[in-house]
Write a protein that holds these residues in place. Sequence first.
Motif, PDB file in Angstrom:
ATOM      1  N   LYS A 202      -0.337   0.150 -12.760  1.00 16.12           N
ATOM      2  CA  LYS A 202      -0.947  -1.140 -13.096  1.00 16.12           C
ATOM      3  C   LYS A 202      -0.785  -2.135 -11.948  1.00 16.12           C
ATOM      4  O   LYS A 202      -1.661  -2.966 -11.709  1.00 16.12           O
ATOM      5  CB  LYS A 202      -0.320  -1.710 -14.370  1.00 16.12           C
ATOM      6  N   PHE A 203       0.343  -2.051 -11.265  1.00 15.73           N
ATOM      7  CA  PHE A 203       0.622  -2.900 -10.111  1.00 15.73           C
ATOM      8  C   PHE A 203      -0.489  -2.777  -9.078  1.00 15.73           C
ATOM      9  O   PHE A 203      -0.900  -3.761  -8.457  1.00 15.73           O
ATOM     10  CB  PHE A 203       1.966  -2.484  -9.524  1.00 15.73           C
ATOM     11  N   ILE A 204      -0.990  -1.550  -8.916  1.00 14.33           N
ATOM     12  CA  ILE A 204      -2.072  -1.293  -7.965  1.00 14.33           C
ATOM     13  C   ILE A 204      -3.440  -1.577  -8.589  1.00 14.33           C
ATOM     14  O   ILE A 204      -4.260  -2.306  -8.026  1.00 14.33           O
ATOM     15  CB  ILE A 204      -2.006   0.159  -7.460  1.00 14.33           C
ATOM     16  N   GLU A 205      -3.689  -1.013  -9.767  1.00 17.88           N
ATOM     17  CA  GLU A 205      -5.011  -1.116 -10.397  1.00 17.88           C
ATOM     18  C   GLU A 205      -5.414  -2.562 -10.669  1.00 17.88           C
ATOM     19  O   GLU A 205      -6.587  -2.923 -10.559  1.00 17.88           O
ATOM     20  CB  GLU A 205      -5.024  -0.325 -11.705  1.00 17.88           C
ATOM     21  N   GLN A 206      -4.440  -3.398 -11.023  1.00 21.54           N
ATOM     22  CA  GLN A 206      -4.731  -4.793 -11.342  1.00 21.54           C
ATOM     23  C   GLN A 206      -4.582  -5.722 -10.135  1.00 21.54           C
ATOM     24  O   GLN A 206      -4.635  -6.935 -10.264  1.00 21.54           O
ATOM     25  CB  GLN A 206      -3.822  -5.272 -12.481  1.00 21.54           C
ATOM     26  N   LEU A 212       2.678  -9.517  -2.832  1.00 23.12           N
ATOM     27  CA  LEU A 212       3.701  -9.219  -1.830  1.00 23.12           C
ATOM     28  C   LEU A 212       3.359  -9.789  -0.462  1.00 23.12           C
ATOM     29  O   LEU A 212       4.243  -9.998   0.365  1.00 23.12           O
ATOM     30  CB  LEU A 212       3.901  -7.705  -1.710  1.00 23.12           C
ATOM     31  N   GLY A 213       2.092 -10.006  -0.201  1.00 24.02           N
ATOM     32  CA  GLY A 213       1.669 -10.516   1.096  1.00 24.02           C
ATOM     33  C   GLY A 213       0.264 -10.063   1.417  1.00 24.02           C
ATOM     34  O   GLY A 213      -0.306  -9.208   0.741  1.00 24.02           O
ATOM     35  N   GLU A 214      -0.299 -10.621   2.458  1.00 28.79           N
ATOM     36  CA  GLU A 214      -1.707 -10.363   2.775  1.00 28.79           C
ATOM     37  C   GLU A 214      -1.940  -8.986   3.395  1.00 28.79           C
ATOM     38  O   GLU A 214      -3.012  -8.419   3.254  1.00 28.79           O
ATOM     39  CB  GLU A 214      -2.216 -11.462   3.710  1.00 28.79           C
ATOM     40  N   LYS A 215      -0.969  -8.446   4.111  1.00 29.24           N
ATOM     41  CA  LYS A 215      -1.149  -7.168   4.803  1.00 29.24           C
ATOM     42  C   LYS A 215      -0.554  -6.035   3.974  1.00 29.24           C
ATOM     43  O   LYS A 215       0.635  -5.724   4.082  1.00 29.24           O
ATOM     44  CB  LYS A 215      -0.494  -7.219   6.183  1.00 29.24           C
ATOM     45  N   GLN A 216      -1.370  -5.424   3.145  1.00 31.57           N
ATOM     46  CA  GLN A 216      -0.897  -4.359   2.262  1.00 31.57           C
ATOM     47  C   GLN A 216      -1.861  -3.181   2.286  1.00 31.57           C
ATOM     48  O   GLN A 216      -3.083  -3.366   2.320  1.00 31.57           O
ATOM     49  CB  GLN A 216      -0.762  -4.858   0.823  1.00 31.57           C
ATOM     50  N   ASN A 217      -1.300  -1.985   2.275  1.00 35.79           N
ATOM     51  CA  ASN A 217      -2.087  -0.773   2.105  1.00 35.79           C
ATOM     52  C   ASN A 217      -1.944  -0.286   0.671  1.00 35.79           C
ATOM     53  O   ASN A 217      -0.913  -0.510   0.030  1.00 35.79           O
ATOM     54  CB  ASN A 217      -1.619   0.323   3.074  1.00 35.79           C
ATOM     55  N   ILE A 218      -2.966   0.382   0.163  1.00 31.18           N
ATOM     56  CA  ILE A 218      -2.916   0.900  -1.195  1.00 31.18           C
ATOM     57  C   ILE A 218      -2.392   2.329  -1.154  1.00 31.18           C
ATOM     58  O   ILE A 218      -3.018   3.208  -0.557  1.00 31.18           O
ATOM     59  CB  ILE A 218      -4.305   0.864  -1.857  1.00 31.18           C
ATOM     60  N   PRO A 219      -1.241   2.606  -1.780  1.00 29.41           N
ATOM     61  CA  PRO A 219      -0.678   3.961  -1.778  1.00 29.41           C
ATOM     62  C   PRO A 219      -1.588   4.946  -2.513  1.00 29.41           C
ATOM     63  O   PRO A 219      -2.316   4.575  -3.437  1.00 29.41           O
ATOM     64  CB  PRO A 219       0.656   3.798  -2.518  1.00 29.41           C
ATOM     65  N   LEU A 220      -1.516   6.204  -2.111  1.00 29.75           N
ATOM     66  CA  LEU A 220      -2.325   7.248  -2.743  1.00 29.75           C
ATOM     67  C   LEU A 220      -1.593   7.899  -3.914  1.00 29.75           C
ATOM     68  O   LEU A 220      -2.204   8.589  -4.720  1.00 29.75           O
ATOM     69  CB  LEU A 220      -2.677   8.323  -1.706  1.00 29.75           C
ATOM     70  N   ILE A 221      -0.311   7.666  -4.005  1.00 33.33           N
ATOM     71  CA  ILE A 221       0.513   8.368  -4.981  1.00 33.33           C
ATOM     72  C   ILE A 221       0.409   7.733  -6.367  1.00 33.33           C
ATOM     73  O   ILE A 221       0.098   6.542  -6.492  1.00 33.33           O
ATOM     74  CB  ILE A 221       1.976   8.385  -4.498  1.00 33.33           C
ATOM     75  N   LYS A 222       0.694   8.506  -7.418  1.00 35.25           N
ATOM     76  CA  LYS A 222       0.677   8.005  -8.787  1.00 35.25           C
ATOM     77  C   LYS A 222       2.105   7.696  -9.256  1.00 35.25           C
ATOM     78  O   LYS A 222       3.069   8.322  -8.823  1.00 35.25           O
ATOM     79  CB  LYS A 222       0.041   9.030  -9.729  1.00 35.25           C
ATOM     80  N   GLY A 223       2.198   6.748 -10.170  1.00 35.13           N
ATOM     81  CA  GLY A 223       3.492   6.282 -10.627  1.00 35.13           C
ATOM     82  C   GLY A 223       4.352   7.343 -11.285  1.00 35.13           C
ATOM     83  O   GLY A 223       5.576   7.363 -11.114  1.00 35.13           O
TER      84      GLY A 223
END
Length: 289
Positions: A202-206, A212-223
Amino acid sequence: MKELKDKNLYYVGGVVRDEILGTESFDTDYCFEGNAIEYAQENFAENIIKINPNFGTVRLSIDGKGIDIASTREETYPQKGHLPCVKNIGCALEKDLKRRDFTINSMAKNTLTGEIIDPFNGQNDIEKKLIRVLHNDSFIDDPTRIIRGLKFSVRFNFGLENGTKVLQDKYLTNINYDMSYHRLKKEIVETFNLNNGMAFDKFIEQNIYKLLGEKQNIPLIKGNVIENAIKNTKFTPWIIYMTFFNLENLPLTKKEKQILEWADRLNSQKATNNTPKESTLINELIKST
């Protein structure tokens, strides 16, 4: 010894919510309608161990247990995203409840009569399994409430009320990064130490990770992969979940920085078969069990 019961003394917040839900509460918070310090001095003078007059709070030691009692108070946010300013200590109970985060946490129960005070229909939202803010500027005042909403959603299997979801989405498209990162870290630690993989998803999907900050990559892994991998490891759950993000804004301890550096070294060792770098860390965690 006199009992902690008084016509103006209330259980407040999470302990009331958890009693309605029939679940164990982590803390028991008390609120005195009026001046809690004066109440304690008149009734438990020998038990007082700490007083904070700026916030109208007092800490007692009763039977070896620390008990905090807060005065009713109002708060304002002259600097959005930062700690609030306290005003009107000793105000009416309903005004104190109005400063809180969600309706499900804005209830009080009288310690003497057992009456539940619920001006914002928190019981109805508990029944409907909804998380609802009290006003439209709630996330603007305190964006860490978004993380708190995530925590409650996974802890109780609740969903965001539609209007609250709209307000959250709107804020996450225009984040004020001048915020209290100490407060943000506290909420992240509490949320991800539950070790619930759903919180990570949810942290990613929403788009909550953007806080956390402007420079973020979206991880590929599932929770659920992270959840299962760290169940039997020596690591504190929250720091492992957060290794997949840029945490330069968070106030980290020396040990936390060392863990992040270790994870970065592992993640930089990509396999030749194009295995996602997240797998390197998870595989190492599994080995350590």
